[in-house]
Every structure is written in structure tokens, then in C-alpha cells.
Scaffold this motif. Structure first.
Motif, mmCIF file in Angstrom:
data_model
loop_
_atom_site.group_PDB
_atom_site.id
_atom_site.type_symbol
_atom_site.label_atom_id
_atom_site.label_comp_id
_atom_site.label_asym_id
_atom_site.label_seq_id
_atom_site.Cartn_x
_atom_site.Cartn_y
_atom_site.Cartn_z
ATOM 1 N N TYR B 33 0.842 -1.199 0.000
ATOM 2 C CA TYR B 33 0.000 0.000 0.000
ATOM 3 C C TYR B 33 0.880 1.253 0.000
ATOM 4 O O TYR B 33 1.934 1.265 0.631
ATOM 5 C CB TYR B 33 -0.883 0.038 1.257
ATOM 6 C CG TYR B 33 -1.574 -1.261 1.565
ATOM 7 C CD1 TYR B 33 -0.907 -2.273 2.245
ATOM 8 C CD2 TYR B 33 -2.892 -1.476 1.176
ATOM 9 C CE1 TYR B 33 -1.528 -3.476 2.529
ATOM 10 C CE2 TYR B 33 -3.521 -2.682 1.461
ATOM 11 C CZ TYR B 33 -2.837 -3.674 2.126
ATOM 12 O OH TYR B 33 -3.456 -4.867 2.402
ATOM 13 N N TYR B 35 0.514 5.373 0.978
ATOM 14 C CA TYR B 35 -0.263 6.438 1.588
ATOM 15 C C TYR B 35 0.570 7.716 1.546
ATOM 16 O O TYR B 35 1.785 7.668 1.382
ATOM 17 C CB TYR B 35 -0.552 6.136 3.067
ATOM 18 C CG TYR B 35 -1.407 4.929 3.350
ATOM 19 C CD1 TYR B 35 -0.831 3.659 3.463
ATOM 20 C CD2 TYR B 35 -2.772 5.052 3.543
ATOM 21 C CE1 TYR B 35 -1.613 2.552 3.745
ATOM 22 C CE2 TYR B 35 -3.561 3.950 3.831
ATOM 23 C CZ TYR B 35 -2.971 2.702 3.927
ATOM 24 O OH TYR B 35 -3.751 1.606 4.215
ATOM 25 N N LEU B 43 -3.419 10.023 7.355
ATOM 26 C CA LEU B 43 -2.889 9.279 6.219
ATOM 27 C C LEU B 43 -3.955 9.198 5.128
ATOM 28 O O LEU B 43 -5.110 8.879 5.383
ATOM 29 C CB LEU B 43 -2.497 7.865 6.648
ATOM 30 C CG LEU B 43 -1.131 7.708 7.299
ATOM 31 C CD1 LEU B 43 -1.093 8.327 8.671
ATOM 32 C CD2 LEU B 43 -0.737 6.249 7.367
ATOM 33 N N LEU B 91 4.150 7.195 2.744
ATOM 34 C CA LEU B 91 4.339 5.982 3.526
ATOM 35 C C LEU B 91 3.936 4.762 2.717
ATOM 36 O O LEU B 91 2.926 4.764 2.010
ATOM 37 C CB LEU B 91 3.492 6.037 4.798
ATOM 38 C CG LEU B 91 3.999 6.988 5.881
ATOM 39 C CD1 LEU B 91 2.881 7.404 6.795
ATOM 40 C CD2 LEU B 91 5.103 6.333 6.682
ATOM 41 N N THR B 103 -3.439 -6.752 9.195
ATOM 42 C CA THR B 103 -2.577 -5.697 9.731
ATOM 43 C C THR B 103 -1.559 -5.260 8.687
ATOM 44 O O THR B 103 -0.947 -6.088 8.019
ATOM 45 C CB THR B 103 -1.839 -6.210 10.980
ATOM 46 O OG1 THR B 103 -2.815 -6.557 11.965
ATOM 47 C CG2 THR B 103 -0.908 -5.142 11.528
ATOM 48 N N GLN B 104 -1.396 -3.971 8.569
ATOM 49 C CA GLN B 104 -0.418 -3.414 7.642
ATOM 50 C C GLN B 104 0.797 -2.957 8.426
ATOM 51 O O GLN B 104 0.670 -2.319 9.466
ATOM 52 C CB GLN B 104 -1.042 -2.246 6.871
ATOM 53 C CG GLN B 104 -2.229 -2.691 6.016
ATOM 54 C CD GLN B 104 -2.886 -1.563 5.278
ATOM 55 O OE1 GLN B 104 -2.329 -0.481 5.134
ATOM 56 N NE2 GLN B 104 -4.075 -1.805 4.768
ATOM 57 N N PHE B 106 4.078 -0.675 8.399
ATOM 58 C CA PHE B 106 4.494 0.535 7.701
ATOM 59 C C PHE B 106 6.009 0.693 7.680
ATOM 60 O O PHE B 106 6.709 0.318 8.620
ATOM 61 C CB PHE B 106 3.887 1.764 8.372
ATOM 62 C CG PHE B 106 2.444 1.987 8.034
ATOM 63 C CD1 PHE B 106 1.447 1.286 8.701
ATOM 64 C CD2 PHE B 106 2.078 2.886 7.047
ATOM 65 C CE1 PHE B 106 0.105 1.493 8.394
ATOM 66 C CE2 PHE B 106 0.747 3.100 6.740
ATOM 67 C CZ PHE B 106 -0.239 2.404 7.406
ATOM 68 N N GLY B 107 6.479 1.315 6.611
ATOM 69 C CA GLY B 107 7.851 1.773 6.551
ATOM 70 C C GLY B 107 7.977 3.135 7.218
ATOM 71 O O GLY B 107 6.985 3.718 7.642
ATOM 72 N N PRO B 108 9.199 3.677 7.282
ATOM 73 C CA PRO B 108 9.423 4.948 7.967
ATOM 74 C C PRO B 108 8.987 6.158 7.146
ATOM 75 O O PRO B 108 8.909 7.263 7.680
ATOM 76 C CB PRO B 108 10.939 4.972 8.181
ATOM 77 C CG PRO B 108 11.472 4.121 7.075
ATOM 78 C CD PRO B 108 10.457 3.066 6.818
#
Lengths: 112, 115
Positions: B33, B35, B43, B91, B103-104, B106-108
Motif C-alpha cells: 500500500y 499512503y 494518512l 508511507l 494488519t499493515q 508501515f515503513g518509515p
């Protein structure tokens, strides 16, 4: 047109007390809700979720309550700890697609 | 075993230039994904991939935005002819499948500033 609202941009709580973060949504089709926590310079991390078939879900110090008739959910953190200081995002999803809708976030500060 | 990674972490560009943002999902995660988060806002969903295909592109704000995913892994978000309103944190998240409510992770994020 914000479908998910977090009307308190910030919240300060004393360590050991309860933190209550609120989230309101407008789309009655939403049926799955999540809370994410975000520290500065990091991506959001999943915290807890709740399906619309429930009205409460608990995981350790974190409890999420869902009031479908009021289109309102809340996250309770008890007891609050300084490490809980972060931005908390509420997110909602419908039963098809993967388009999570996020609220703008609430910054929680837990004071020692 | 690393989490989702994104590069660059920060990008400053001039209005009108093209930018490419990269996302490396968690190994084995089939769903990915994108965002964006503008300053003071939540987001905003852009696009989602299941494997290499994008079943939902509904969040892409204009035709200047495109994304691709190759090999079921790395994804690139491209913004052409950047505008100042494109300034945001972008993101990327991945999840083991595209089951509802999965559940996703996330990267930084990539902080993009368009001057």
C-alpha cells in the motif's frame, strides 16, 4: 470531507492515569477499525483492532471500545506510561477493498 | 527479517521535476500500500497492490501519480511534474495478504519537499 475524525489534536496525561483517545466516523459502512501508534521519524505500528461485531477488545493495557450507533470508538490506555507518548491514528475499513481511511491523529504526551 | 524499508528517506526537489520513491516490503508479503500524509493531516490512501496488480488505484490524486510493482516485491511511486502541494510524507505498508482487516506494517516514510 473527513470520514474519520479525531477531534483532539493533542492530549496530556499524568503517568499512571488513564488515557482516552477518541475517534468518530461518518460512514456507516465501516465495519473494521484499527488504532496505530506512530513515533517521530518512524512509520505507524499496529496497536489494536476491533470488528463491528464486537463492542470491546482488550490487549494488555490497551482497550478499544466501539459504539456503532454513535459511530464512535475510543482507545483506553491504563495505566499510561511515558513510552506511550506518540501520535495515535484511528483507521476504518469496509468489508471489501483495502482502502483504510485514517484520522488525522492525536498526539499523546504522558508526563512523568 | 527486516521491516518495510523506503528510500530515499528525504527528498527535496524543484517544482516541475519528476521524483521516484521506492518501497521494499517485508519478504513474503503479497499486499503493498502507498499512503501520503500532509502536514497536520491523516494518512491518505493512494494505491494498493496485490502481487503485481493494482486492484485499487482510487486514491491517486491525479494522472501525475503512478505506481508499479515488479516481481511481487519492490514498488515505485512516481510523481511527474511535481507541485508544491505534493509535499508530504509518503508511507508504504505491506501485509501478508489482502484479507480484509489484515494488519499493515508501515515503513518509515519518504519526506518529500517540493520547492
Amino acid at each position: 470531507d473527513q470520514q474519520v475524525k479525531q477531534n483532539s489534536p493533542s492530549l496530556s496525561v499524568q503517568e499512571g492515569r488513564i488515557s482516552i483517545l477518541n475517534c468518530d466516523y461518518t460512514n456507516s459502512m465501516f465495519d473494521y477499525f484499527l488504532w496505530y501508534k506512530k513515533y517521530p521519524a518512524e512509520g505507524p505500528t499496529f496497536l489494536i483492532s476491533i470488528s463491528s461485531i464486537k463492542d470491546k477488545n482488550e490487549d494488555g493495557r490497551f482497550t478499544v471500545f466501539l459504539n456503532k450507533s454513535a459511530k464512535h470508538l475510543s482507545l483506553h490506555i491504563v495505566p499510561s506510561q511515558p513510552g506511550d507518548s506518540a501520535v495515535y491514528f484511528c483507521a476504518a475499513n469496509r468489508n471489501y477493498g483495502q482502502n483504510f481511511v485514517f484520522g488525522p491523529g492525536t498526539r499523546l504526551s504522558v508526563l512523568p | 527479517g527486516a521491516g518495510v524499508s523506503q528510500s530515499p528517506s528525504n527528498k527535496v526537489t524543484e517544482k516541475g521535476k519528476d521524483v521516484e520513491l521506492r518501497c521494499d516490503p517485508i519478504s513474503g508479503h503479497t499486499a503493498l500500500y502507498w499512503y501520503r500524509q500532509r502536514l497536520g493531516q491523516g494518512l491518505e490512501f493512494l494505491i494498493y497492490f496485490q502481487g503485481n496488480s493494482a486492484p485499487d488505484k482510487s486514491g491517486l490524486p491525479s494522472d501525475r501519480f503512478s505506481a508499479e510493482r515488479t516481481g511481487g516485491s519492490v514498488s515505485t511511486l512516481t510523481i511527474q511534474r511535481t507541485q508544491q502541494e505534493d509535499s508530504a510524507v509518503y508511507l508504504c505498508a505491506s501485509s501478508p495478504s489482502d484479507r480484509v482487516g489484515e494488519t499493515q506494517y508501515f515503513g518509515p516514510g519518504t519526506r518529500l519537499l517540493v520547492l
